[in-house]
Design a protein around this motif. Structure first.
Motif, PDB file in Angstrom:
ATOM      1  N   ASN A 151      21.821   3.684 -11.511  1.00  0.00           N
ATOM      2  CA  ASN A 151      22.302   5.059 -11.322  1.00  0.00           C
ATOM      3  C   ASN A 151      21.262   6.018 -10.772  1.00  0.00           C
ATOM      4  OD1 ASN A 151      24.870   4.330 -12.408  1.00  0.00           O
ATOM      5  ND2 ASN A 151      23.952   4.451 -14.442  1.00  0.00           N
ATOM      6  N   THR A 152      20.141   5.506 -10.265  1.00  0.00           N
ATOM      7  CA  THR A 152      19.194   6.413  -9.616  1.00  0.00           C
ATOM      8  C   THR A 152      19.651   6.656  -8.187  1.00  0.00           C
ATOM      9  OG1 THR A 152      17.715   4.624  -8.943  1.00  0.00           O
ATOM     10  CG2 THR A 152      17.215   5.723 -11.032  1.00  0.00           C
ATOM     11  N   ARG A 153      19.295   7.829  -7.687  1.00  0.00           N
ATOM     12  CA  ARG A 153      19.711   8.215  -6.342  1.00  0.00           C
ATOM     13  C   ARG A 153      18.478   8.558  -5.504  1.00  0.00           C
ATOM     14  NH1 ARG A 153      22.531  10.462 -10.155  1.00  0.00           N
ATOM     15  NH2 ARG A 153      21.436  12.440 -10.011  1.00  0.00           N
ATOM     16  N   GLY A 154      17.675   7.567  -5.225  1.00  0.00           N
ATOM     17  CA  GLY A 154      16.524   7.782  -4.360  1.00  0.00           C
ATOM     18  C   GLY A 154      15.203   7.767  -5.103  1.00  0.00           C
ATOM     19  N   ILE A 155      14.144   7.875  -4.330  1.00  0.00           N
ATOM     20  CA  ILE A 155      12.796   7.762  -4.865  1.00  0.00           C
ATOM     21  C   ILE A 155      12.480   8.868  -5.869  1.00  0.00           C
ATOM     22  CG2 ILE A 155      10.350   7.958  -4.235  1.00  0.00           C
ATOM     23  CD1 ILE A 155      10.960   6.296  -1.774  1.00  0.00           C
ATOM     24  N   GLY A 156      12.947  10.077  -5.617  1.00  0.00           N
ATOM     25  CA  GLY A 156      12.679  11.175  -6.553  1.00  0.00           C
ATOM     26  C   GLY A 156      13.208  10.866  -7.945  1.00  0.00           C
ATOM     27  N   HIS A 157      14.413  10.358  -8.014  1.00  0.00           N
ATOM     28  CA  HIS A 157      15.005  10.013  -9.302  1.00  0.00           C
ATOM     29  C   HIS A 157      14.288   8.808  -9.910  1.00  0.00           C
ATOM     30  CE1 HIS A 157      18.998   9.622 -11.746  1.00  0.00           C
ATOM     31  NE2 HIS A 157      17.997  10.039 -12.477  1.00  0.00           N
ATOM     32  N   GLN A 158      13.887   7.842  -9.085  1.00  0.00           N
ATOM     33  CA  GLN A 158      13.130   6.693  -9.577  1.00  0.00           C
ATOM     34  C   GLN A 158      11.799   7.148 -10.177  1.00  0.00           C
ATOM     35  OE1 GLN A 158      12.844   4.079  -6.209  1.00  0.00           O
ATOM     36  NE2 GLN A 158      14.983   3.447  -6.368  1.00  0.00           N
ATOM     37  N   PHE A 191      12.466  -2.863 -12.114  1.00  0.00           N
ATOM     38  CA  PHE A 191      12.331  -1.628 -11.351  1.00  0.00           C
ATOM     39  C   PHE A 191      12.429  -2.049  -9.884  1.00  0.00           C
ATOM     40  CE2 PHE A 191      10.207  -1.176 -15.343  1.00  0.00           C
ATOM     41  CZ  PHE A 191      10.490   0.108 -15.757  1.00  0.00           C
ATOM     42  N   LEU A 192      13.644  -2.386  -9.457  1.00  0.00           N
ATOM     43  CA  LEU A 192      13.830  -3.075  -8.178  1.00  0.00           C
ATOM     44  C   LEU A 192      14.918  -2.456  -7.319  1.00  0.00           C
ATOM     45  CD1 LEU A 192      13.897  -6.711  -9.604  1.00  0.00           C
ATOM     46  CD2 LEU A 192      12.029  -5.667  -8.310  1.00  0.00           C
ATOM     47  N   PRO A 193      14.748  -2.553  -5.990  1.00  0.00           N
ATOM     48  CA  PRO A 193      15.862  -2.215  -5.105  1.00  0.00           C
ATOM     49  C   PRO A 193      16.968  -3.251  -5.265  1.00  0.00           C
ATOM     50  CG  PRO A 193      13.893  -2.839  -3.835  1.00  0.00           C
ATOM     51  CD  PRO A 193      13.536  -2.919  -5.284  1.00  0.00           C
ATOM     52  N   SER A 194      18.157  -2.920  -4.817  1.00  0.00           N
ATOM     53  CA  SER A 194      19.331  -3.739  -5.114  1.00  0.00           C
ATOM     54  C   SER A 194      19.228  -5.189  -4.643  1.00  0.00           C
ATOM     55  CB  SER A 194      20.594  -3.086  -4.547  1.00  0.00           C
ATOM     56  OG  SER A 194      20.485  -2.945  -3.143  1.00  0.00           O
ATOM     57  N   SER A 215       0.776  -1.240   0.000  1.00  0.00           N
ATOM     58  CA  SER A 215       0.000   0.000   0.000  1.00  0.00           C
ATOM     59  C   SER A 215       0.808   1.292   0.000  1.00  0.00           C
ATOM     60  CB  SER A 215      -0.950  -0.007   1.206  1.00  0.00           C
ATOM     61  OG  SER A 215      -0.215  -0.137   2.415  1.00  0.00           O
ATOM     62  N   SER A 216       2.128   1.230  -0.092  1.00  0.00           N
ATOM     63  CA  SER A 216       2.896   2.477  -0.072  1.00  0.00           C
ATOM     64  C   SER A 216       2.586   3.313  -1.320  1.00  0.00           C
ATOM     65  CB  SER A 216       4.398   2.198  -0.004  1.00  0.00           C
ATOM     66  OG  SER A 216       4.903   1.800  -1.262  1.00  0.00           O
ATOM     67  N   LEU A 217       2.667   4.615  -1.174  1.00  0.00           N
ATOM     68  CA  LEU A 217       2.400   5.518  -2.305  1.00  0.00           C
ATOM     69  C   LEU A 217       3.383   5.272  -3.448  1.00  0.00           C
ATOM     70  CD1 LEU A 217       1.578   8.841  -0.441  1.00  0.00           C
ATOM     71  CD2 LEU A 217      -0.015   7.238  -1.520  1.00  0.00           C
ATOM     72  N   HIS A 218       4.650   5.021  -3.109  1.00  0.00           N
ATOM     73  CA  HIS A 218       5.645   4.777  -4.164  1.00  0.00           C
ATOM     74  C   HIS A 218       5.331   3.487  -4.920  1.00  0.00           C
ATOM     75  CE1 HIS A 218       9.319   5.136  -6.392  1.00  0.00           C
ATOM     76  NE2 HIS A 218       9.744   3.962  -5.951  1.00  0.00           N
ATOM     77  N   PHE A 219       4.955   2.437  -4.208  1.00  0.00           N
ATOM     78  CA  PHE A 219       4.591   1.192  -4.882  1.00  0.00           C
ATOM     79  C   PHE A 219       3.396   1.419  -5.801  1.00  0.00           C
ATOM     80  CE2 PHE A 219       2.025  -2.564  -5.420  1.00  0.00           C
ATOM     81  CZ  PHE A 219       2.948  -3.499  -5.844  1.00  0.00           C
ATOM     82  N   GLN A 220       2.379   2.102  -5.316  1.00  0.00           N
ATOM     83  CA  GLN A 220       1.171   2.333  -6.113  1.00  0.00           C
ATOM     84  C   GLN A 220       1.496   3.148  -7.373  1.00  0.00           C
ATOM     85  OE1 GLN A 220      -1.869   0.952  -5.610  1.00  0.00           O
ATOM     86  NE2 GLN A 220      -0.864  -0.190  -3.988  1.00  0.00           N
ATOM     87  N   TYR A 221       2.311   4.182  -7.228  1.00  0.00           N
ATOM     88  CA  TYR A 221       2.720   4.986  -8.386  1.00  0.00           C
ATOM     89  C   TYR A 221       3.520   4.137  -9.375  1.00  0.00           C
ATOM     90  CZ  TYR A 221       5.013   8.556 -11.199  1.00  0.00           C
ATOM     91  OH  TYR A 221       5.475   9.305 -12.251  1.00  0.00           O
ATOM     92  N   THR A 222       4.466   3.364  -8.855  1.00  0.00           N
ATOM     93  CA  THR A 222       5.295   2.510  -9.704  1.00  0.00           C
ATOM     94  C   THR A 222       4.431   1.534 -10.491  1.00  0.00           C
ATOM     95  OG1 THR A 222       7.142   2.691  -8.154  1.00  0.00           O
ATOM     96  CG2 THR A 222       7.190   0.843  -9.691  1.00  0.00           C
ATOM     97  N   LEU A 223       3.512   0.878  -9.821  1.00  0.00           N
ATOM     98  CA  LEU A 223       2.654  -0.102 -10.490  1.00  0.00           C
ATOM     99  C   LEU A 223       1.818   0.553 -11.585  1.00  0.00           C
ATOM    100  CD1 LEU A 223       1.684  -3.016 -10.681  1.00  0.00           C
ATOM    101  CD2 LEU A 223      -0.036  -2.469  -8.931  1.00  0.00           C
ATOM    102  N   ARG A 224       1.241   1.708 -11.295  1.00  0.00           N
ATOM    103  CA  ARG A 224       0.434   2.409 -12.327  1.00  0.00           C
ATOM    104  C   ARG A 224       1.269   2.732 -13.559  1.00  0.00           C
ATOM    105  NH1 ARG A 224      -1.463   5.289  -8.012  1.00  0.00           N
ATOM    106  NH2 ARG A 224      -0.218   7.095  -8.552  1.00  0.00           N
TER     107      ARG A 224
END
Length: 144
Positions: A126-133, A94-97, A19-28
């Motif tokens: 080469n992304t540096r955090g959620i903003g860049h993702q 689109f995954l964490p390390s 349910s995290s906002l980042h997960f929901q945005y990523t999935l959409r």
């Protein structure tokens, strides 16, 4: 894509359980891009491995750091099941390390044991955090 840390406290489809906002945005964003390309979307769960977004899941607390998380051999079997003999399996990750490392290990097994060409593209390289993702994700559908 990986599952998110925030989860509901009751069984639900994976798309809602995480349910995290980042997960929901990523999935959409990923589902929109995949739909245009007629590609399949899977979520990489530390407990279940590759799952469809509508798969019903009970809540759980596990990460890839857990000794009980999905192992590369089981994940390789799931990857193999996604493709046919002689086909090329292209994975856009689109995954964490920690999740990406497990996926790479599984893809290597598929290449070595099943002789299926398997390529993993790391979209978060080469992304540096959620903003860049989020910038990377927004770019998936910018021209649509």
């Amino acid at each position: 894509m990986s599952r998110g840390k925030a989860k509901l406290d009751h069984p639900a489809p994976a798309r809602m359980l995480y349910s995290s906002l980042h997960f929901q945005y990523t999935l959409r964003q990923i589902e929109t891009a995949a739909s245009a390309e007629k590609a399949r979307v899977r979520i990489l769960s530390a407990l279940h491995g590759l799952i469809e977004a509508d798969a019903m899941l009970a809540p759980y607390d596990m990460s890839m750091a857990s000794a009980d998380s999905v192992n590369p051999a089981n994940l390789a079997t799931q990857l193999y099941d996604l493709t046919g003999v002689g086909q090329h399996l292209e994975i856009r990750a689109f995954l964490p390390s920690a999740y990406l490392e497990r996926l790479h290990a599984a893809a290597h097994r598929v290449r070595q044991e099943k002789l299926i060409a398997t390529t993993v593209y790391n979209f978060y390289a080469n992304t540096r955090g959620i903003g860049h993702q989020r910038h990377v994700l927004a770019g998936l559908n910018a021209s649509r």
